[in-house]
Motif scaffolding. Structure first.
Motif, PDB file in Angstrom:
ATOM      1  N   UNK A  47       0.613  -1.133  -0.067  1.00 36.67           N
ATOM      2  CA  UNK A  47      -0.013  -0.035   0.091  1.00 36.67           C
ATOM      3  C   UNK A  47       0.802   1.245  -0.166  1.00 36.67           C
ATOM      4  N   UNK A  48       0.321   2.155  -1.041  1.00 31.45           N
ATOM      5  CA  UNK A  48       0.702   3.727  -0.692  1.00 31.45           C
ATOM      6  C   UNK A  48      -0.050   4.656  -0.619  1.00 31.45           C
ATOM      7  N   UNK A  49      -0.456   5.773   0.147  1.00 26.84           N
ATOM      8  CA  UNK A  49      -1.493   6.490   0.521  1.00 26.84           C
ATOM      9  C   UNK A  49      -1.193   7.496   1.192  1.00 26.84           C
ATOM     10  N   UNK A  50      -1.639   8.918   1.191  1.00 19.96           N
ATOM     11  CA  UNK A  50      -1.581   9.692   2.121  1.00 19.96           C
ATOM     12  C   UNK A  50      -0.152  10.382   2.290  1.00 19.96           C
ATOM     13  N   UNK A  51       0.849  10.192   1.256  1.00 17.34           N
ATOM     14  CA  UNK A  51       2.207  10.759   1.391  1.00 17.34           C
ATOM     15  C   UNK A  51       2.847   9.614   2.213  1.00 17.34           C
ATOM     16  N   UNK A  52       2.439   8.261   2.408  1.00 17.66           N
ATOM     17  CA  UNK A  52       3.457   7.232   3.290  1.00 17.66           C
ATOM     18  C   UNK A  52       2.915   5.751   2.445  1.00 17.66           C
ATOM     19  N   UNK A  53       4.376   5.221   2.448  1.00 16.85           N
ATOM     20  CA  UNK A  53       3.950   4.043   1.720  1.00 16.85           C
ATOM     21  C   UNK A  53       4.664   2.884   2.651  1.00 16.85           C
ATOM     22  N   UNK A  54       4.245   1.711   2.371  1.00 16.90           N
ATOM     23  CA  UNK A  54       4.498   0.522   3.515  1.00 16.90           C
ATOM     24  C   UNK A  54       5.417  -0.549   2.626  1.00 16.90           C
ATOM     25  N   UNK A  55       6.469  -0.885   3.126  1.00 17.97           N
ATOM     26  CA  UNK A  55       7.488  -2.032   2.727  1.00 17.97           C
ATOM     27  C   UNK A  55       7.251  -3.220   3.490  1.00 17.97           C
ATOM     28  N   UNK A  56       7.368  -4.420   2.989  1.00 18.01           N
ATOM     29  CA  UNK A  56       7.386  -5.438   3.543  1.00 18.01           C
ATOM     30  C   UNK A  56       8.596  -6.458   3.136  1.00 18.01           C
ATOM     31  N   UNK A  57       9.301  -7.305   4.008  1.00 17.51           N
ATOM     32  CA  UNK A  57      10.447  -7.814   3.467  1.00 17.51           C
ATOM     33  C   UNK A  57      10.595  -9.210   4.219  1.00 17.51           C
ATOM     34  N   UNK A  58      11.238 -10.124   3.326  1.00 22.44           N
ATOM     35  CA  UNK A  58      11.636 -11.435   4.253  1.00 22.44           C
ATOM     36  C   UNK A  58      13.123 -11.620   3.586  1.00 22.44           C
ATOM     37  N   UNK A  59      13.969 -11.982   4.492  1.00 23.53           N
ATOM     38  CA  UNK A  59      15.453 -12.395   4.261  1.00 23.53           C
ATOM     39  C   UNK A  59      15.642 -13.714   4.207  1.00 23.53           C
ATOM     40  N   UNK A  60      16.209 -14.425   3.155  1.00 23.85           N
ATOM     41  CA  UNK A  60      16.381 -15.647   3.218  1.00 23.85           C
ATOM     42  C   UNK A  60      18.018 -15.831   2.891  1.00 23.85           C
ATOM     43  N   UNK A  61      18.492 -16.828   3.659  1.00 22.89           N
ATOM     44  CA  UNK A  61      19.955 -17.500   3.467  1.00 22.89           C
ATOM     45  C   UNK A  61      20.057 -17.807   2.128  1.00 22.89           C
ATOM     46  N   UNK A  62      21.200 -18.325   1.389  1.00 18.76           N
ATOM     47  CA  UNK A  62      21.439 -18.372   0.112  1.00 18.76           C
ATOM     48  C   UNK A  62      20.741 -19.997   0.000  1.00 18.76           C
ATOM     49  N   UNK A  63      20.701 -20.738   0.913  1.00 19.19           N
ATOM     50  CA  UNK A  63      20.374 -22.138   0.748  1.00 19.19           C
ATOM     51  C   UNK A  63      18.781 -22.161   1.329  1.00 19.19           C
ATOM     52  N   UNK A  64      18.065 -20.762   1.251  1.00 16.57           N
ATOM     53  CA  UNK A  64      16.484 -21.086   1.358  1.00 16.57           C
ATOM     54  C   UNK A  64      15.958 -20.905   2.722  1.00 16.57           C
ATOM     55  N   UNK A  65      16.906 -20.536   3.912  1.00 21.16           N
ATOM     56  CA  UNK A  65      16.224 -20.474   5.318  1.00 21.16           C
ATOM     57  C   UNK A  65      15.733 -19.026   5.335  1.00 21.16           C
ATOM     58  N   UNK A  66      14.512 -18.787   5.839  1.00 24.32           N
ATOM     59  CA  UNK A  66      13.946 -17.453   6.225  1.00 24.32           C
ATOM     60  C   UNK A  66      14.635 -17.067   7.575  1.00 24.32           C
ATOM     61  N   UNK A  67      15.306 -16.219   7.588  1.00 28.01           N
ATOM     62  CA  UNK A  67      15.900 -15.906   8.613  1.00 28.01           C
ATOM     63  C   UNK A  67      15.587 -14.405   9.177  1.00 28.01           C
ATOM     64  N   UNK A  68      14.744 -13.553   8.623  1.00 24.91           N
ATOM     65  CA  UNK A  68      14.279 -12.513   9.361  1.00 24.91           C
ATOM     66  C   UNK A  68      13.031 -12.209   8.440  1.00 24.91           C
ATOM     67  N   UNK A  69      11.976 -11.267   9.193  1.00 25.19           N
ATOM     68  CA  UNK A  69      11.136 -10.483   8.416  1.00 25.19           C
ATOM     69  C   UNK A  69      11.358  -9.103   8.877  1.00 25.19           C
ATOM     70  N   UNK A  70      10.710  -8.131   7.891  1.00 20.67           N
ATOM     71  CA  UNK A  70      10.799  -6.706   8.164  1.00 20.67           C
ATOM     72  C   UNK A  70       9.620  -5.976   7.789  1.00 20.67           C
ATOM     73  N   UNK A  71       9.361  -4.896   8.426  1.00 17.04           N
ATOM     74  CA  UNK A  71       8.360  -4.187   7.929  1.00 17.04           C
ATOM     75  C   UNK A  71       8.734  -2.535   8.269  1.00 17.04           C
ATOM     76  N   UNK A  72       8.355  -1.719   7.305  1.00 20.16           N
ATOM     77  CA  UNK A  72       8.533  -0.415   7.412  1.00 20.16           C
ATOM     78  C   UNK A  72       7.826   0.261   6.797  1.00 20.16           C
ATOM     79  N   UNK A  73       7.124   1.466   7.426  1.00 22.32           N
ATOM     80  CA  UNK A  73       6.367   2.646   6.886  1.00 22.32           C
ATOM     81  C   UNK A  73       7.441   3.781   6.540  1.00 22.32           C
ATOM     82  N   UNK A  74       7.078   4.578   5.549  1.00 21.61           N
ATOM     83  CA  UNK A  74       8.001   5.615   5.089  1.00 21.61           C
ATOM     84  C   UNK A  74       7.162   6.776   4.699  1.00 21.61           C
ATOM     85  N   UNK A  75       7.748   8.067   4.746  1.00 15.69           N
ATOM     86  CA  UNK A  75       6.932   9.162   4.148  1.00 15.69           C
ATOM     87  C   UNK A  75       7.437   9.149   2.631  1.00 15.69           C
ATOM     88  N   UNK A  76       6.782   9.034   1.826  1.00 14.37           N
ATOM     89  CA  UNK A  76       7.076   9.238   0.346  1.00 14.37           C
ATOM     90  C   UNK A  76       6.260  10.149  -0.369  1.00 14.37           C
TER      91      UNK A  76
END
Length: 304
Positions: A270-299
């Motif tokens: 989603x992006x609206x009202x001068x803000x945008x939301x980012x969602x991320x998943x971080x994987x090791x090279x062998x496919x393990x999910x090591x972290x999840x991230x969320x950030x809202x920013x002024x855009x």
């Protein structure tokens, strides 16, 4: 390693090598109510760390987040050295001045049987620029599942952009390779609000789990809002663009090393009202999910 790589690693490790400089006192109020009496007076441990200079003359948000992780982890290690960070939630309150060091006051909220909770106040000129809550956990077993890693080209098949000069590479302390193409230009072809980025440090890191978690946090702030820009065909060099991180949350699922390739799978729902939301998943090279991230920013787009 070439000289640029060595300088990048030296800078990264220097930024995260905090110095403990003393204590500070946090007053819980005037004891006029039950909540104030419960808080009472708390003693905070205070650390300091340098800032990396940036072209914008503002402290890079990922740097402050990572330094908060180091400060909180240092206080946990003294009472429960086997506990590892599993989550953080931070709010960017004021822009940081990249010409000044930053002080990190760590509030010890609780050390339970399995979890330790800390609150960190990152400060310059006596004002808080970022506030973060963190939680650490003893190693434990339990149910185990994950979302699978996307199928994307290998990092060797995804080179760094050739149009970026050596000075830019030295300032960007993490090597980034965009599978769908980088956004370091005025405009790109509008596409889906998702992308995949391979990332790693430019050299070997010491065997310190806290340091690796901090570097992962540092890197997590580089590209997470780019899904917003990609969806609307905008690049970082668009002169109308105004972007700033507002908050950042991260969950550490499995231990990982960022001196080997990790895939950052990102999406902007989603992006609206001068803000945008980012969602991320971080994987090791062998496919393990090591972290999840969320950030809202002024855009914001000037003139739009």
């Amino acid at each position: 390693m070439d000289d640029g790589t060595e300088q990048s690693m030296e800078t990264l490790l220097r930024l995260l090598d905090l110095e403990e400089i003393g204590t500070a006192t946090l007053q819980g109020g005037d004891a006029s109510g039950e909540a104030e009496r419960a808080l009472g007076t708390r003693e905070l441990r205070v650390f300091t760390g340098p800032s990396q200079r940036t072209p914008q003359e503002r402290v890079f948000g990922g740097q402050v987040l990572a330094q908060c992780v180091m400060a909180a982890g240092r206080t946990v290690a003294d009472v429960a050295p086997t506990r590892r960070i599993h989550s953080l939630h931070g709010y960017f309150i004021r822009p940081g001045d990249d010409k000044l060091p930053i002080e990190f006051a760590v509030e010890d909220l609780r050390d339970g049987n399995s979890f330790s909770t800390r609150r960190v106040h990152a400060m310059q000129r006596g004002q808080v620029i970022l506030g973060m809550s963190t939680s650490f956990q003893e190693p434990a077993g339990g149910l185990d599942h994950q979302t699978p890693m996307p199928h994307v080209p290998e990092p060797e098949e995804t080179p760094e952009p050739e149009h970026l000069d050596a000075g830019w590479r030295r300032r960007r302390l993490i090597e980034l390779r965009h599978v769908e193409g980088d956004l370091y230009r005025e405009s790109v072809e509008a596409a889906a609000a998702s992308q995949n980025v391979w990332m790693r440090t430019r050299g070997q890191l010491p065997d310190d789990p806290l340091l690796h978690a901090a570097v992962l946090t540092f890197a997590s702030d580089y590209t997470l809002l780019e899904g917003v820009l990609r969806r609307h065909g905008m690049g970082w060099l668009d002169p109308r663009l105004r972007v700033a991180s507002l908050d950042h949350a991260m969950w550490f699922h499995r231990e990982a090393r960022l001196d080997d390739w990790l895939l950052y799978a990102e999406d902007s729902p989603s992006a609206q009202g001068g803000r945008g939301l980012g969602i991320g998943r971080m994987y090791s090279r062998d496919g393990l999910l090591v972290a999840s991230v969320a950030q809202e920013g002024m855009v914001r787009v000037k003139g739009a």
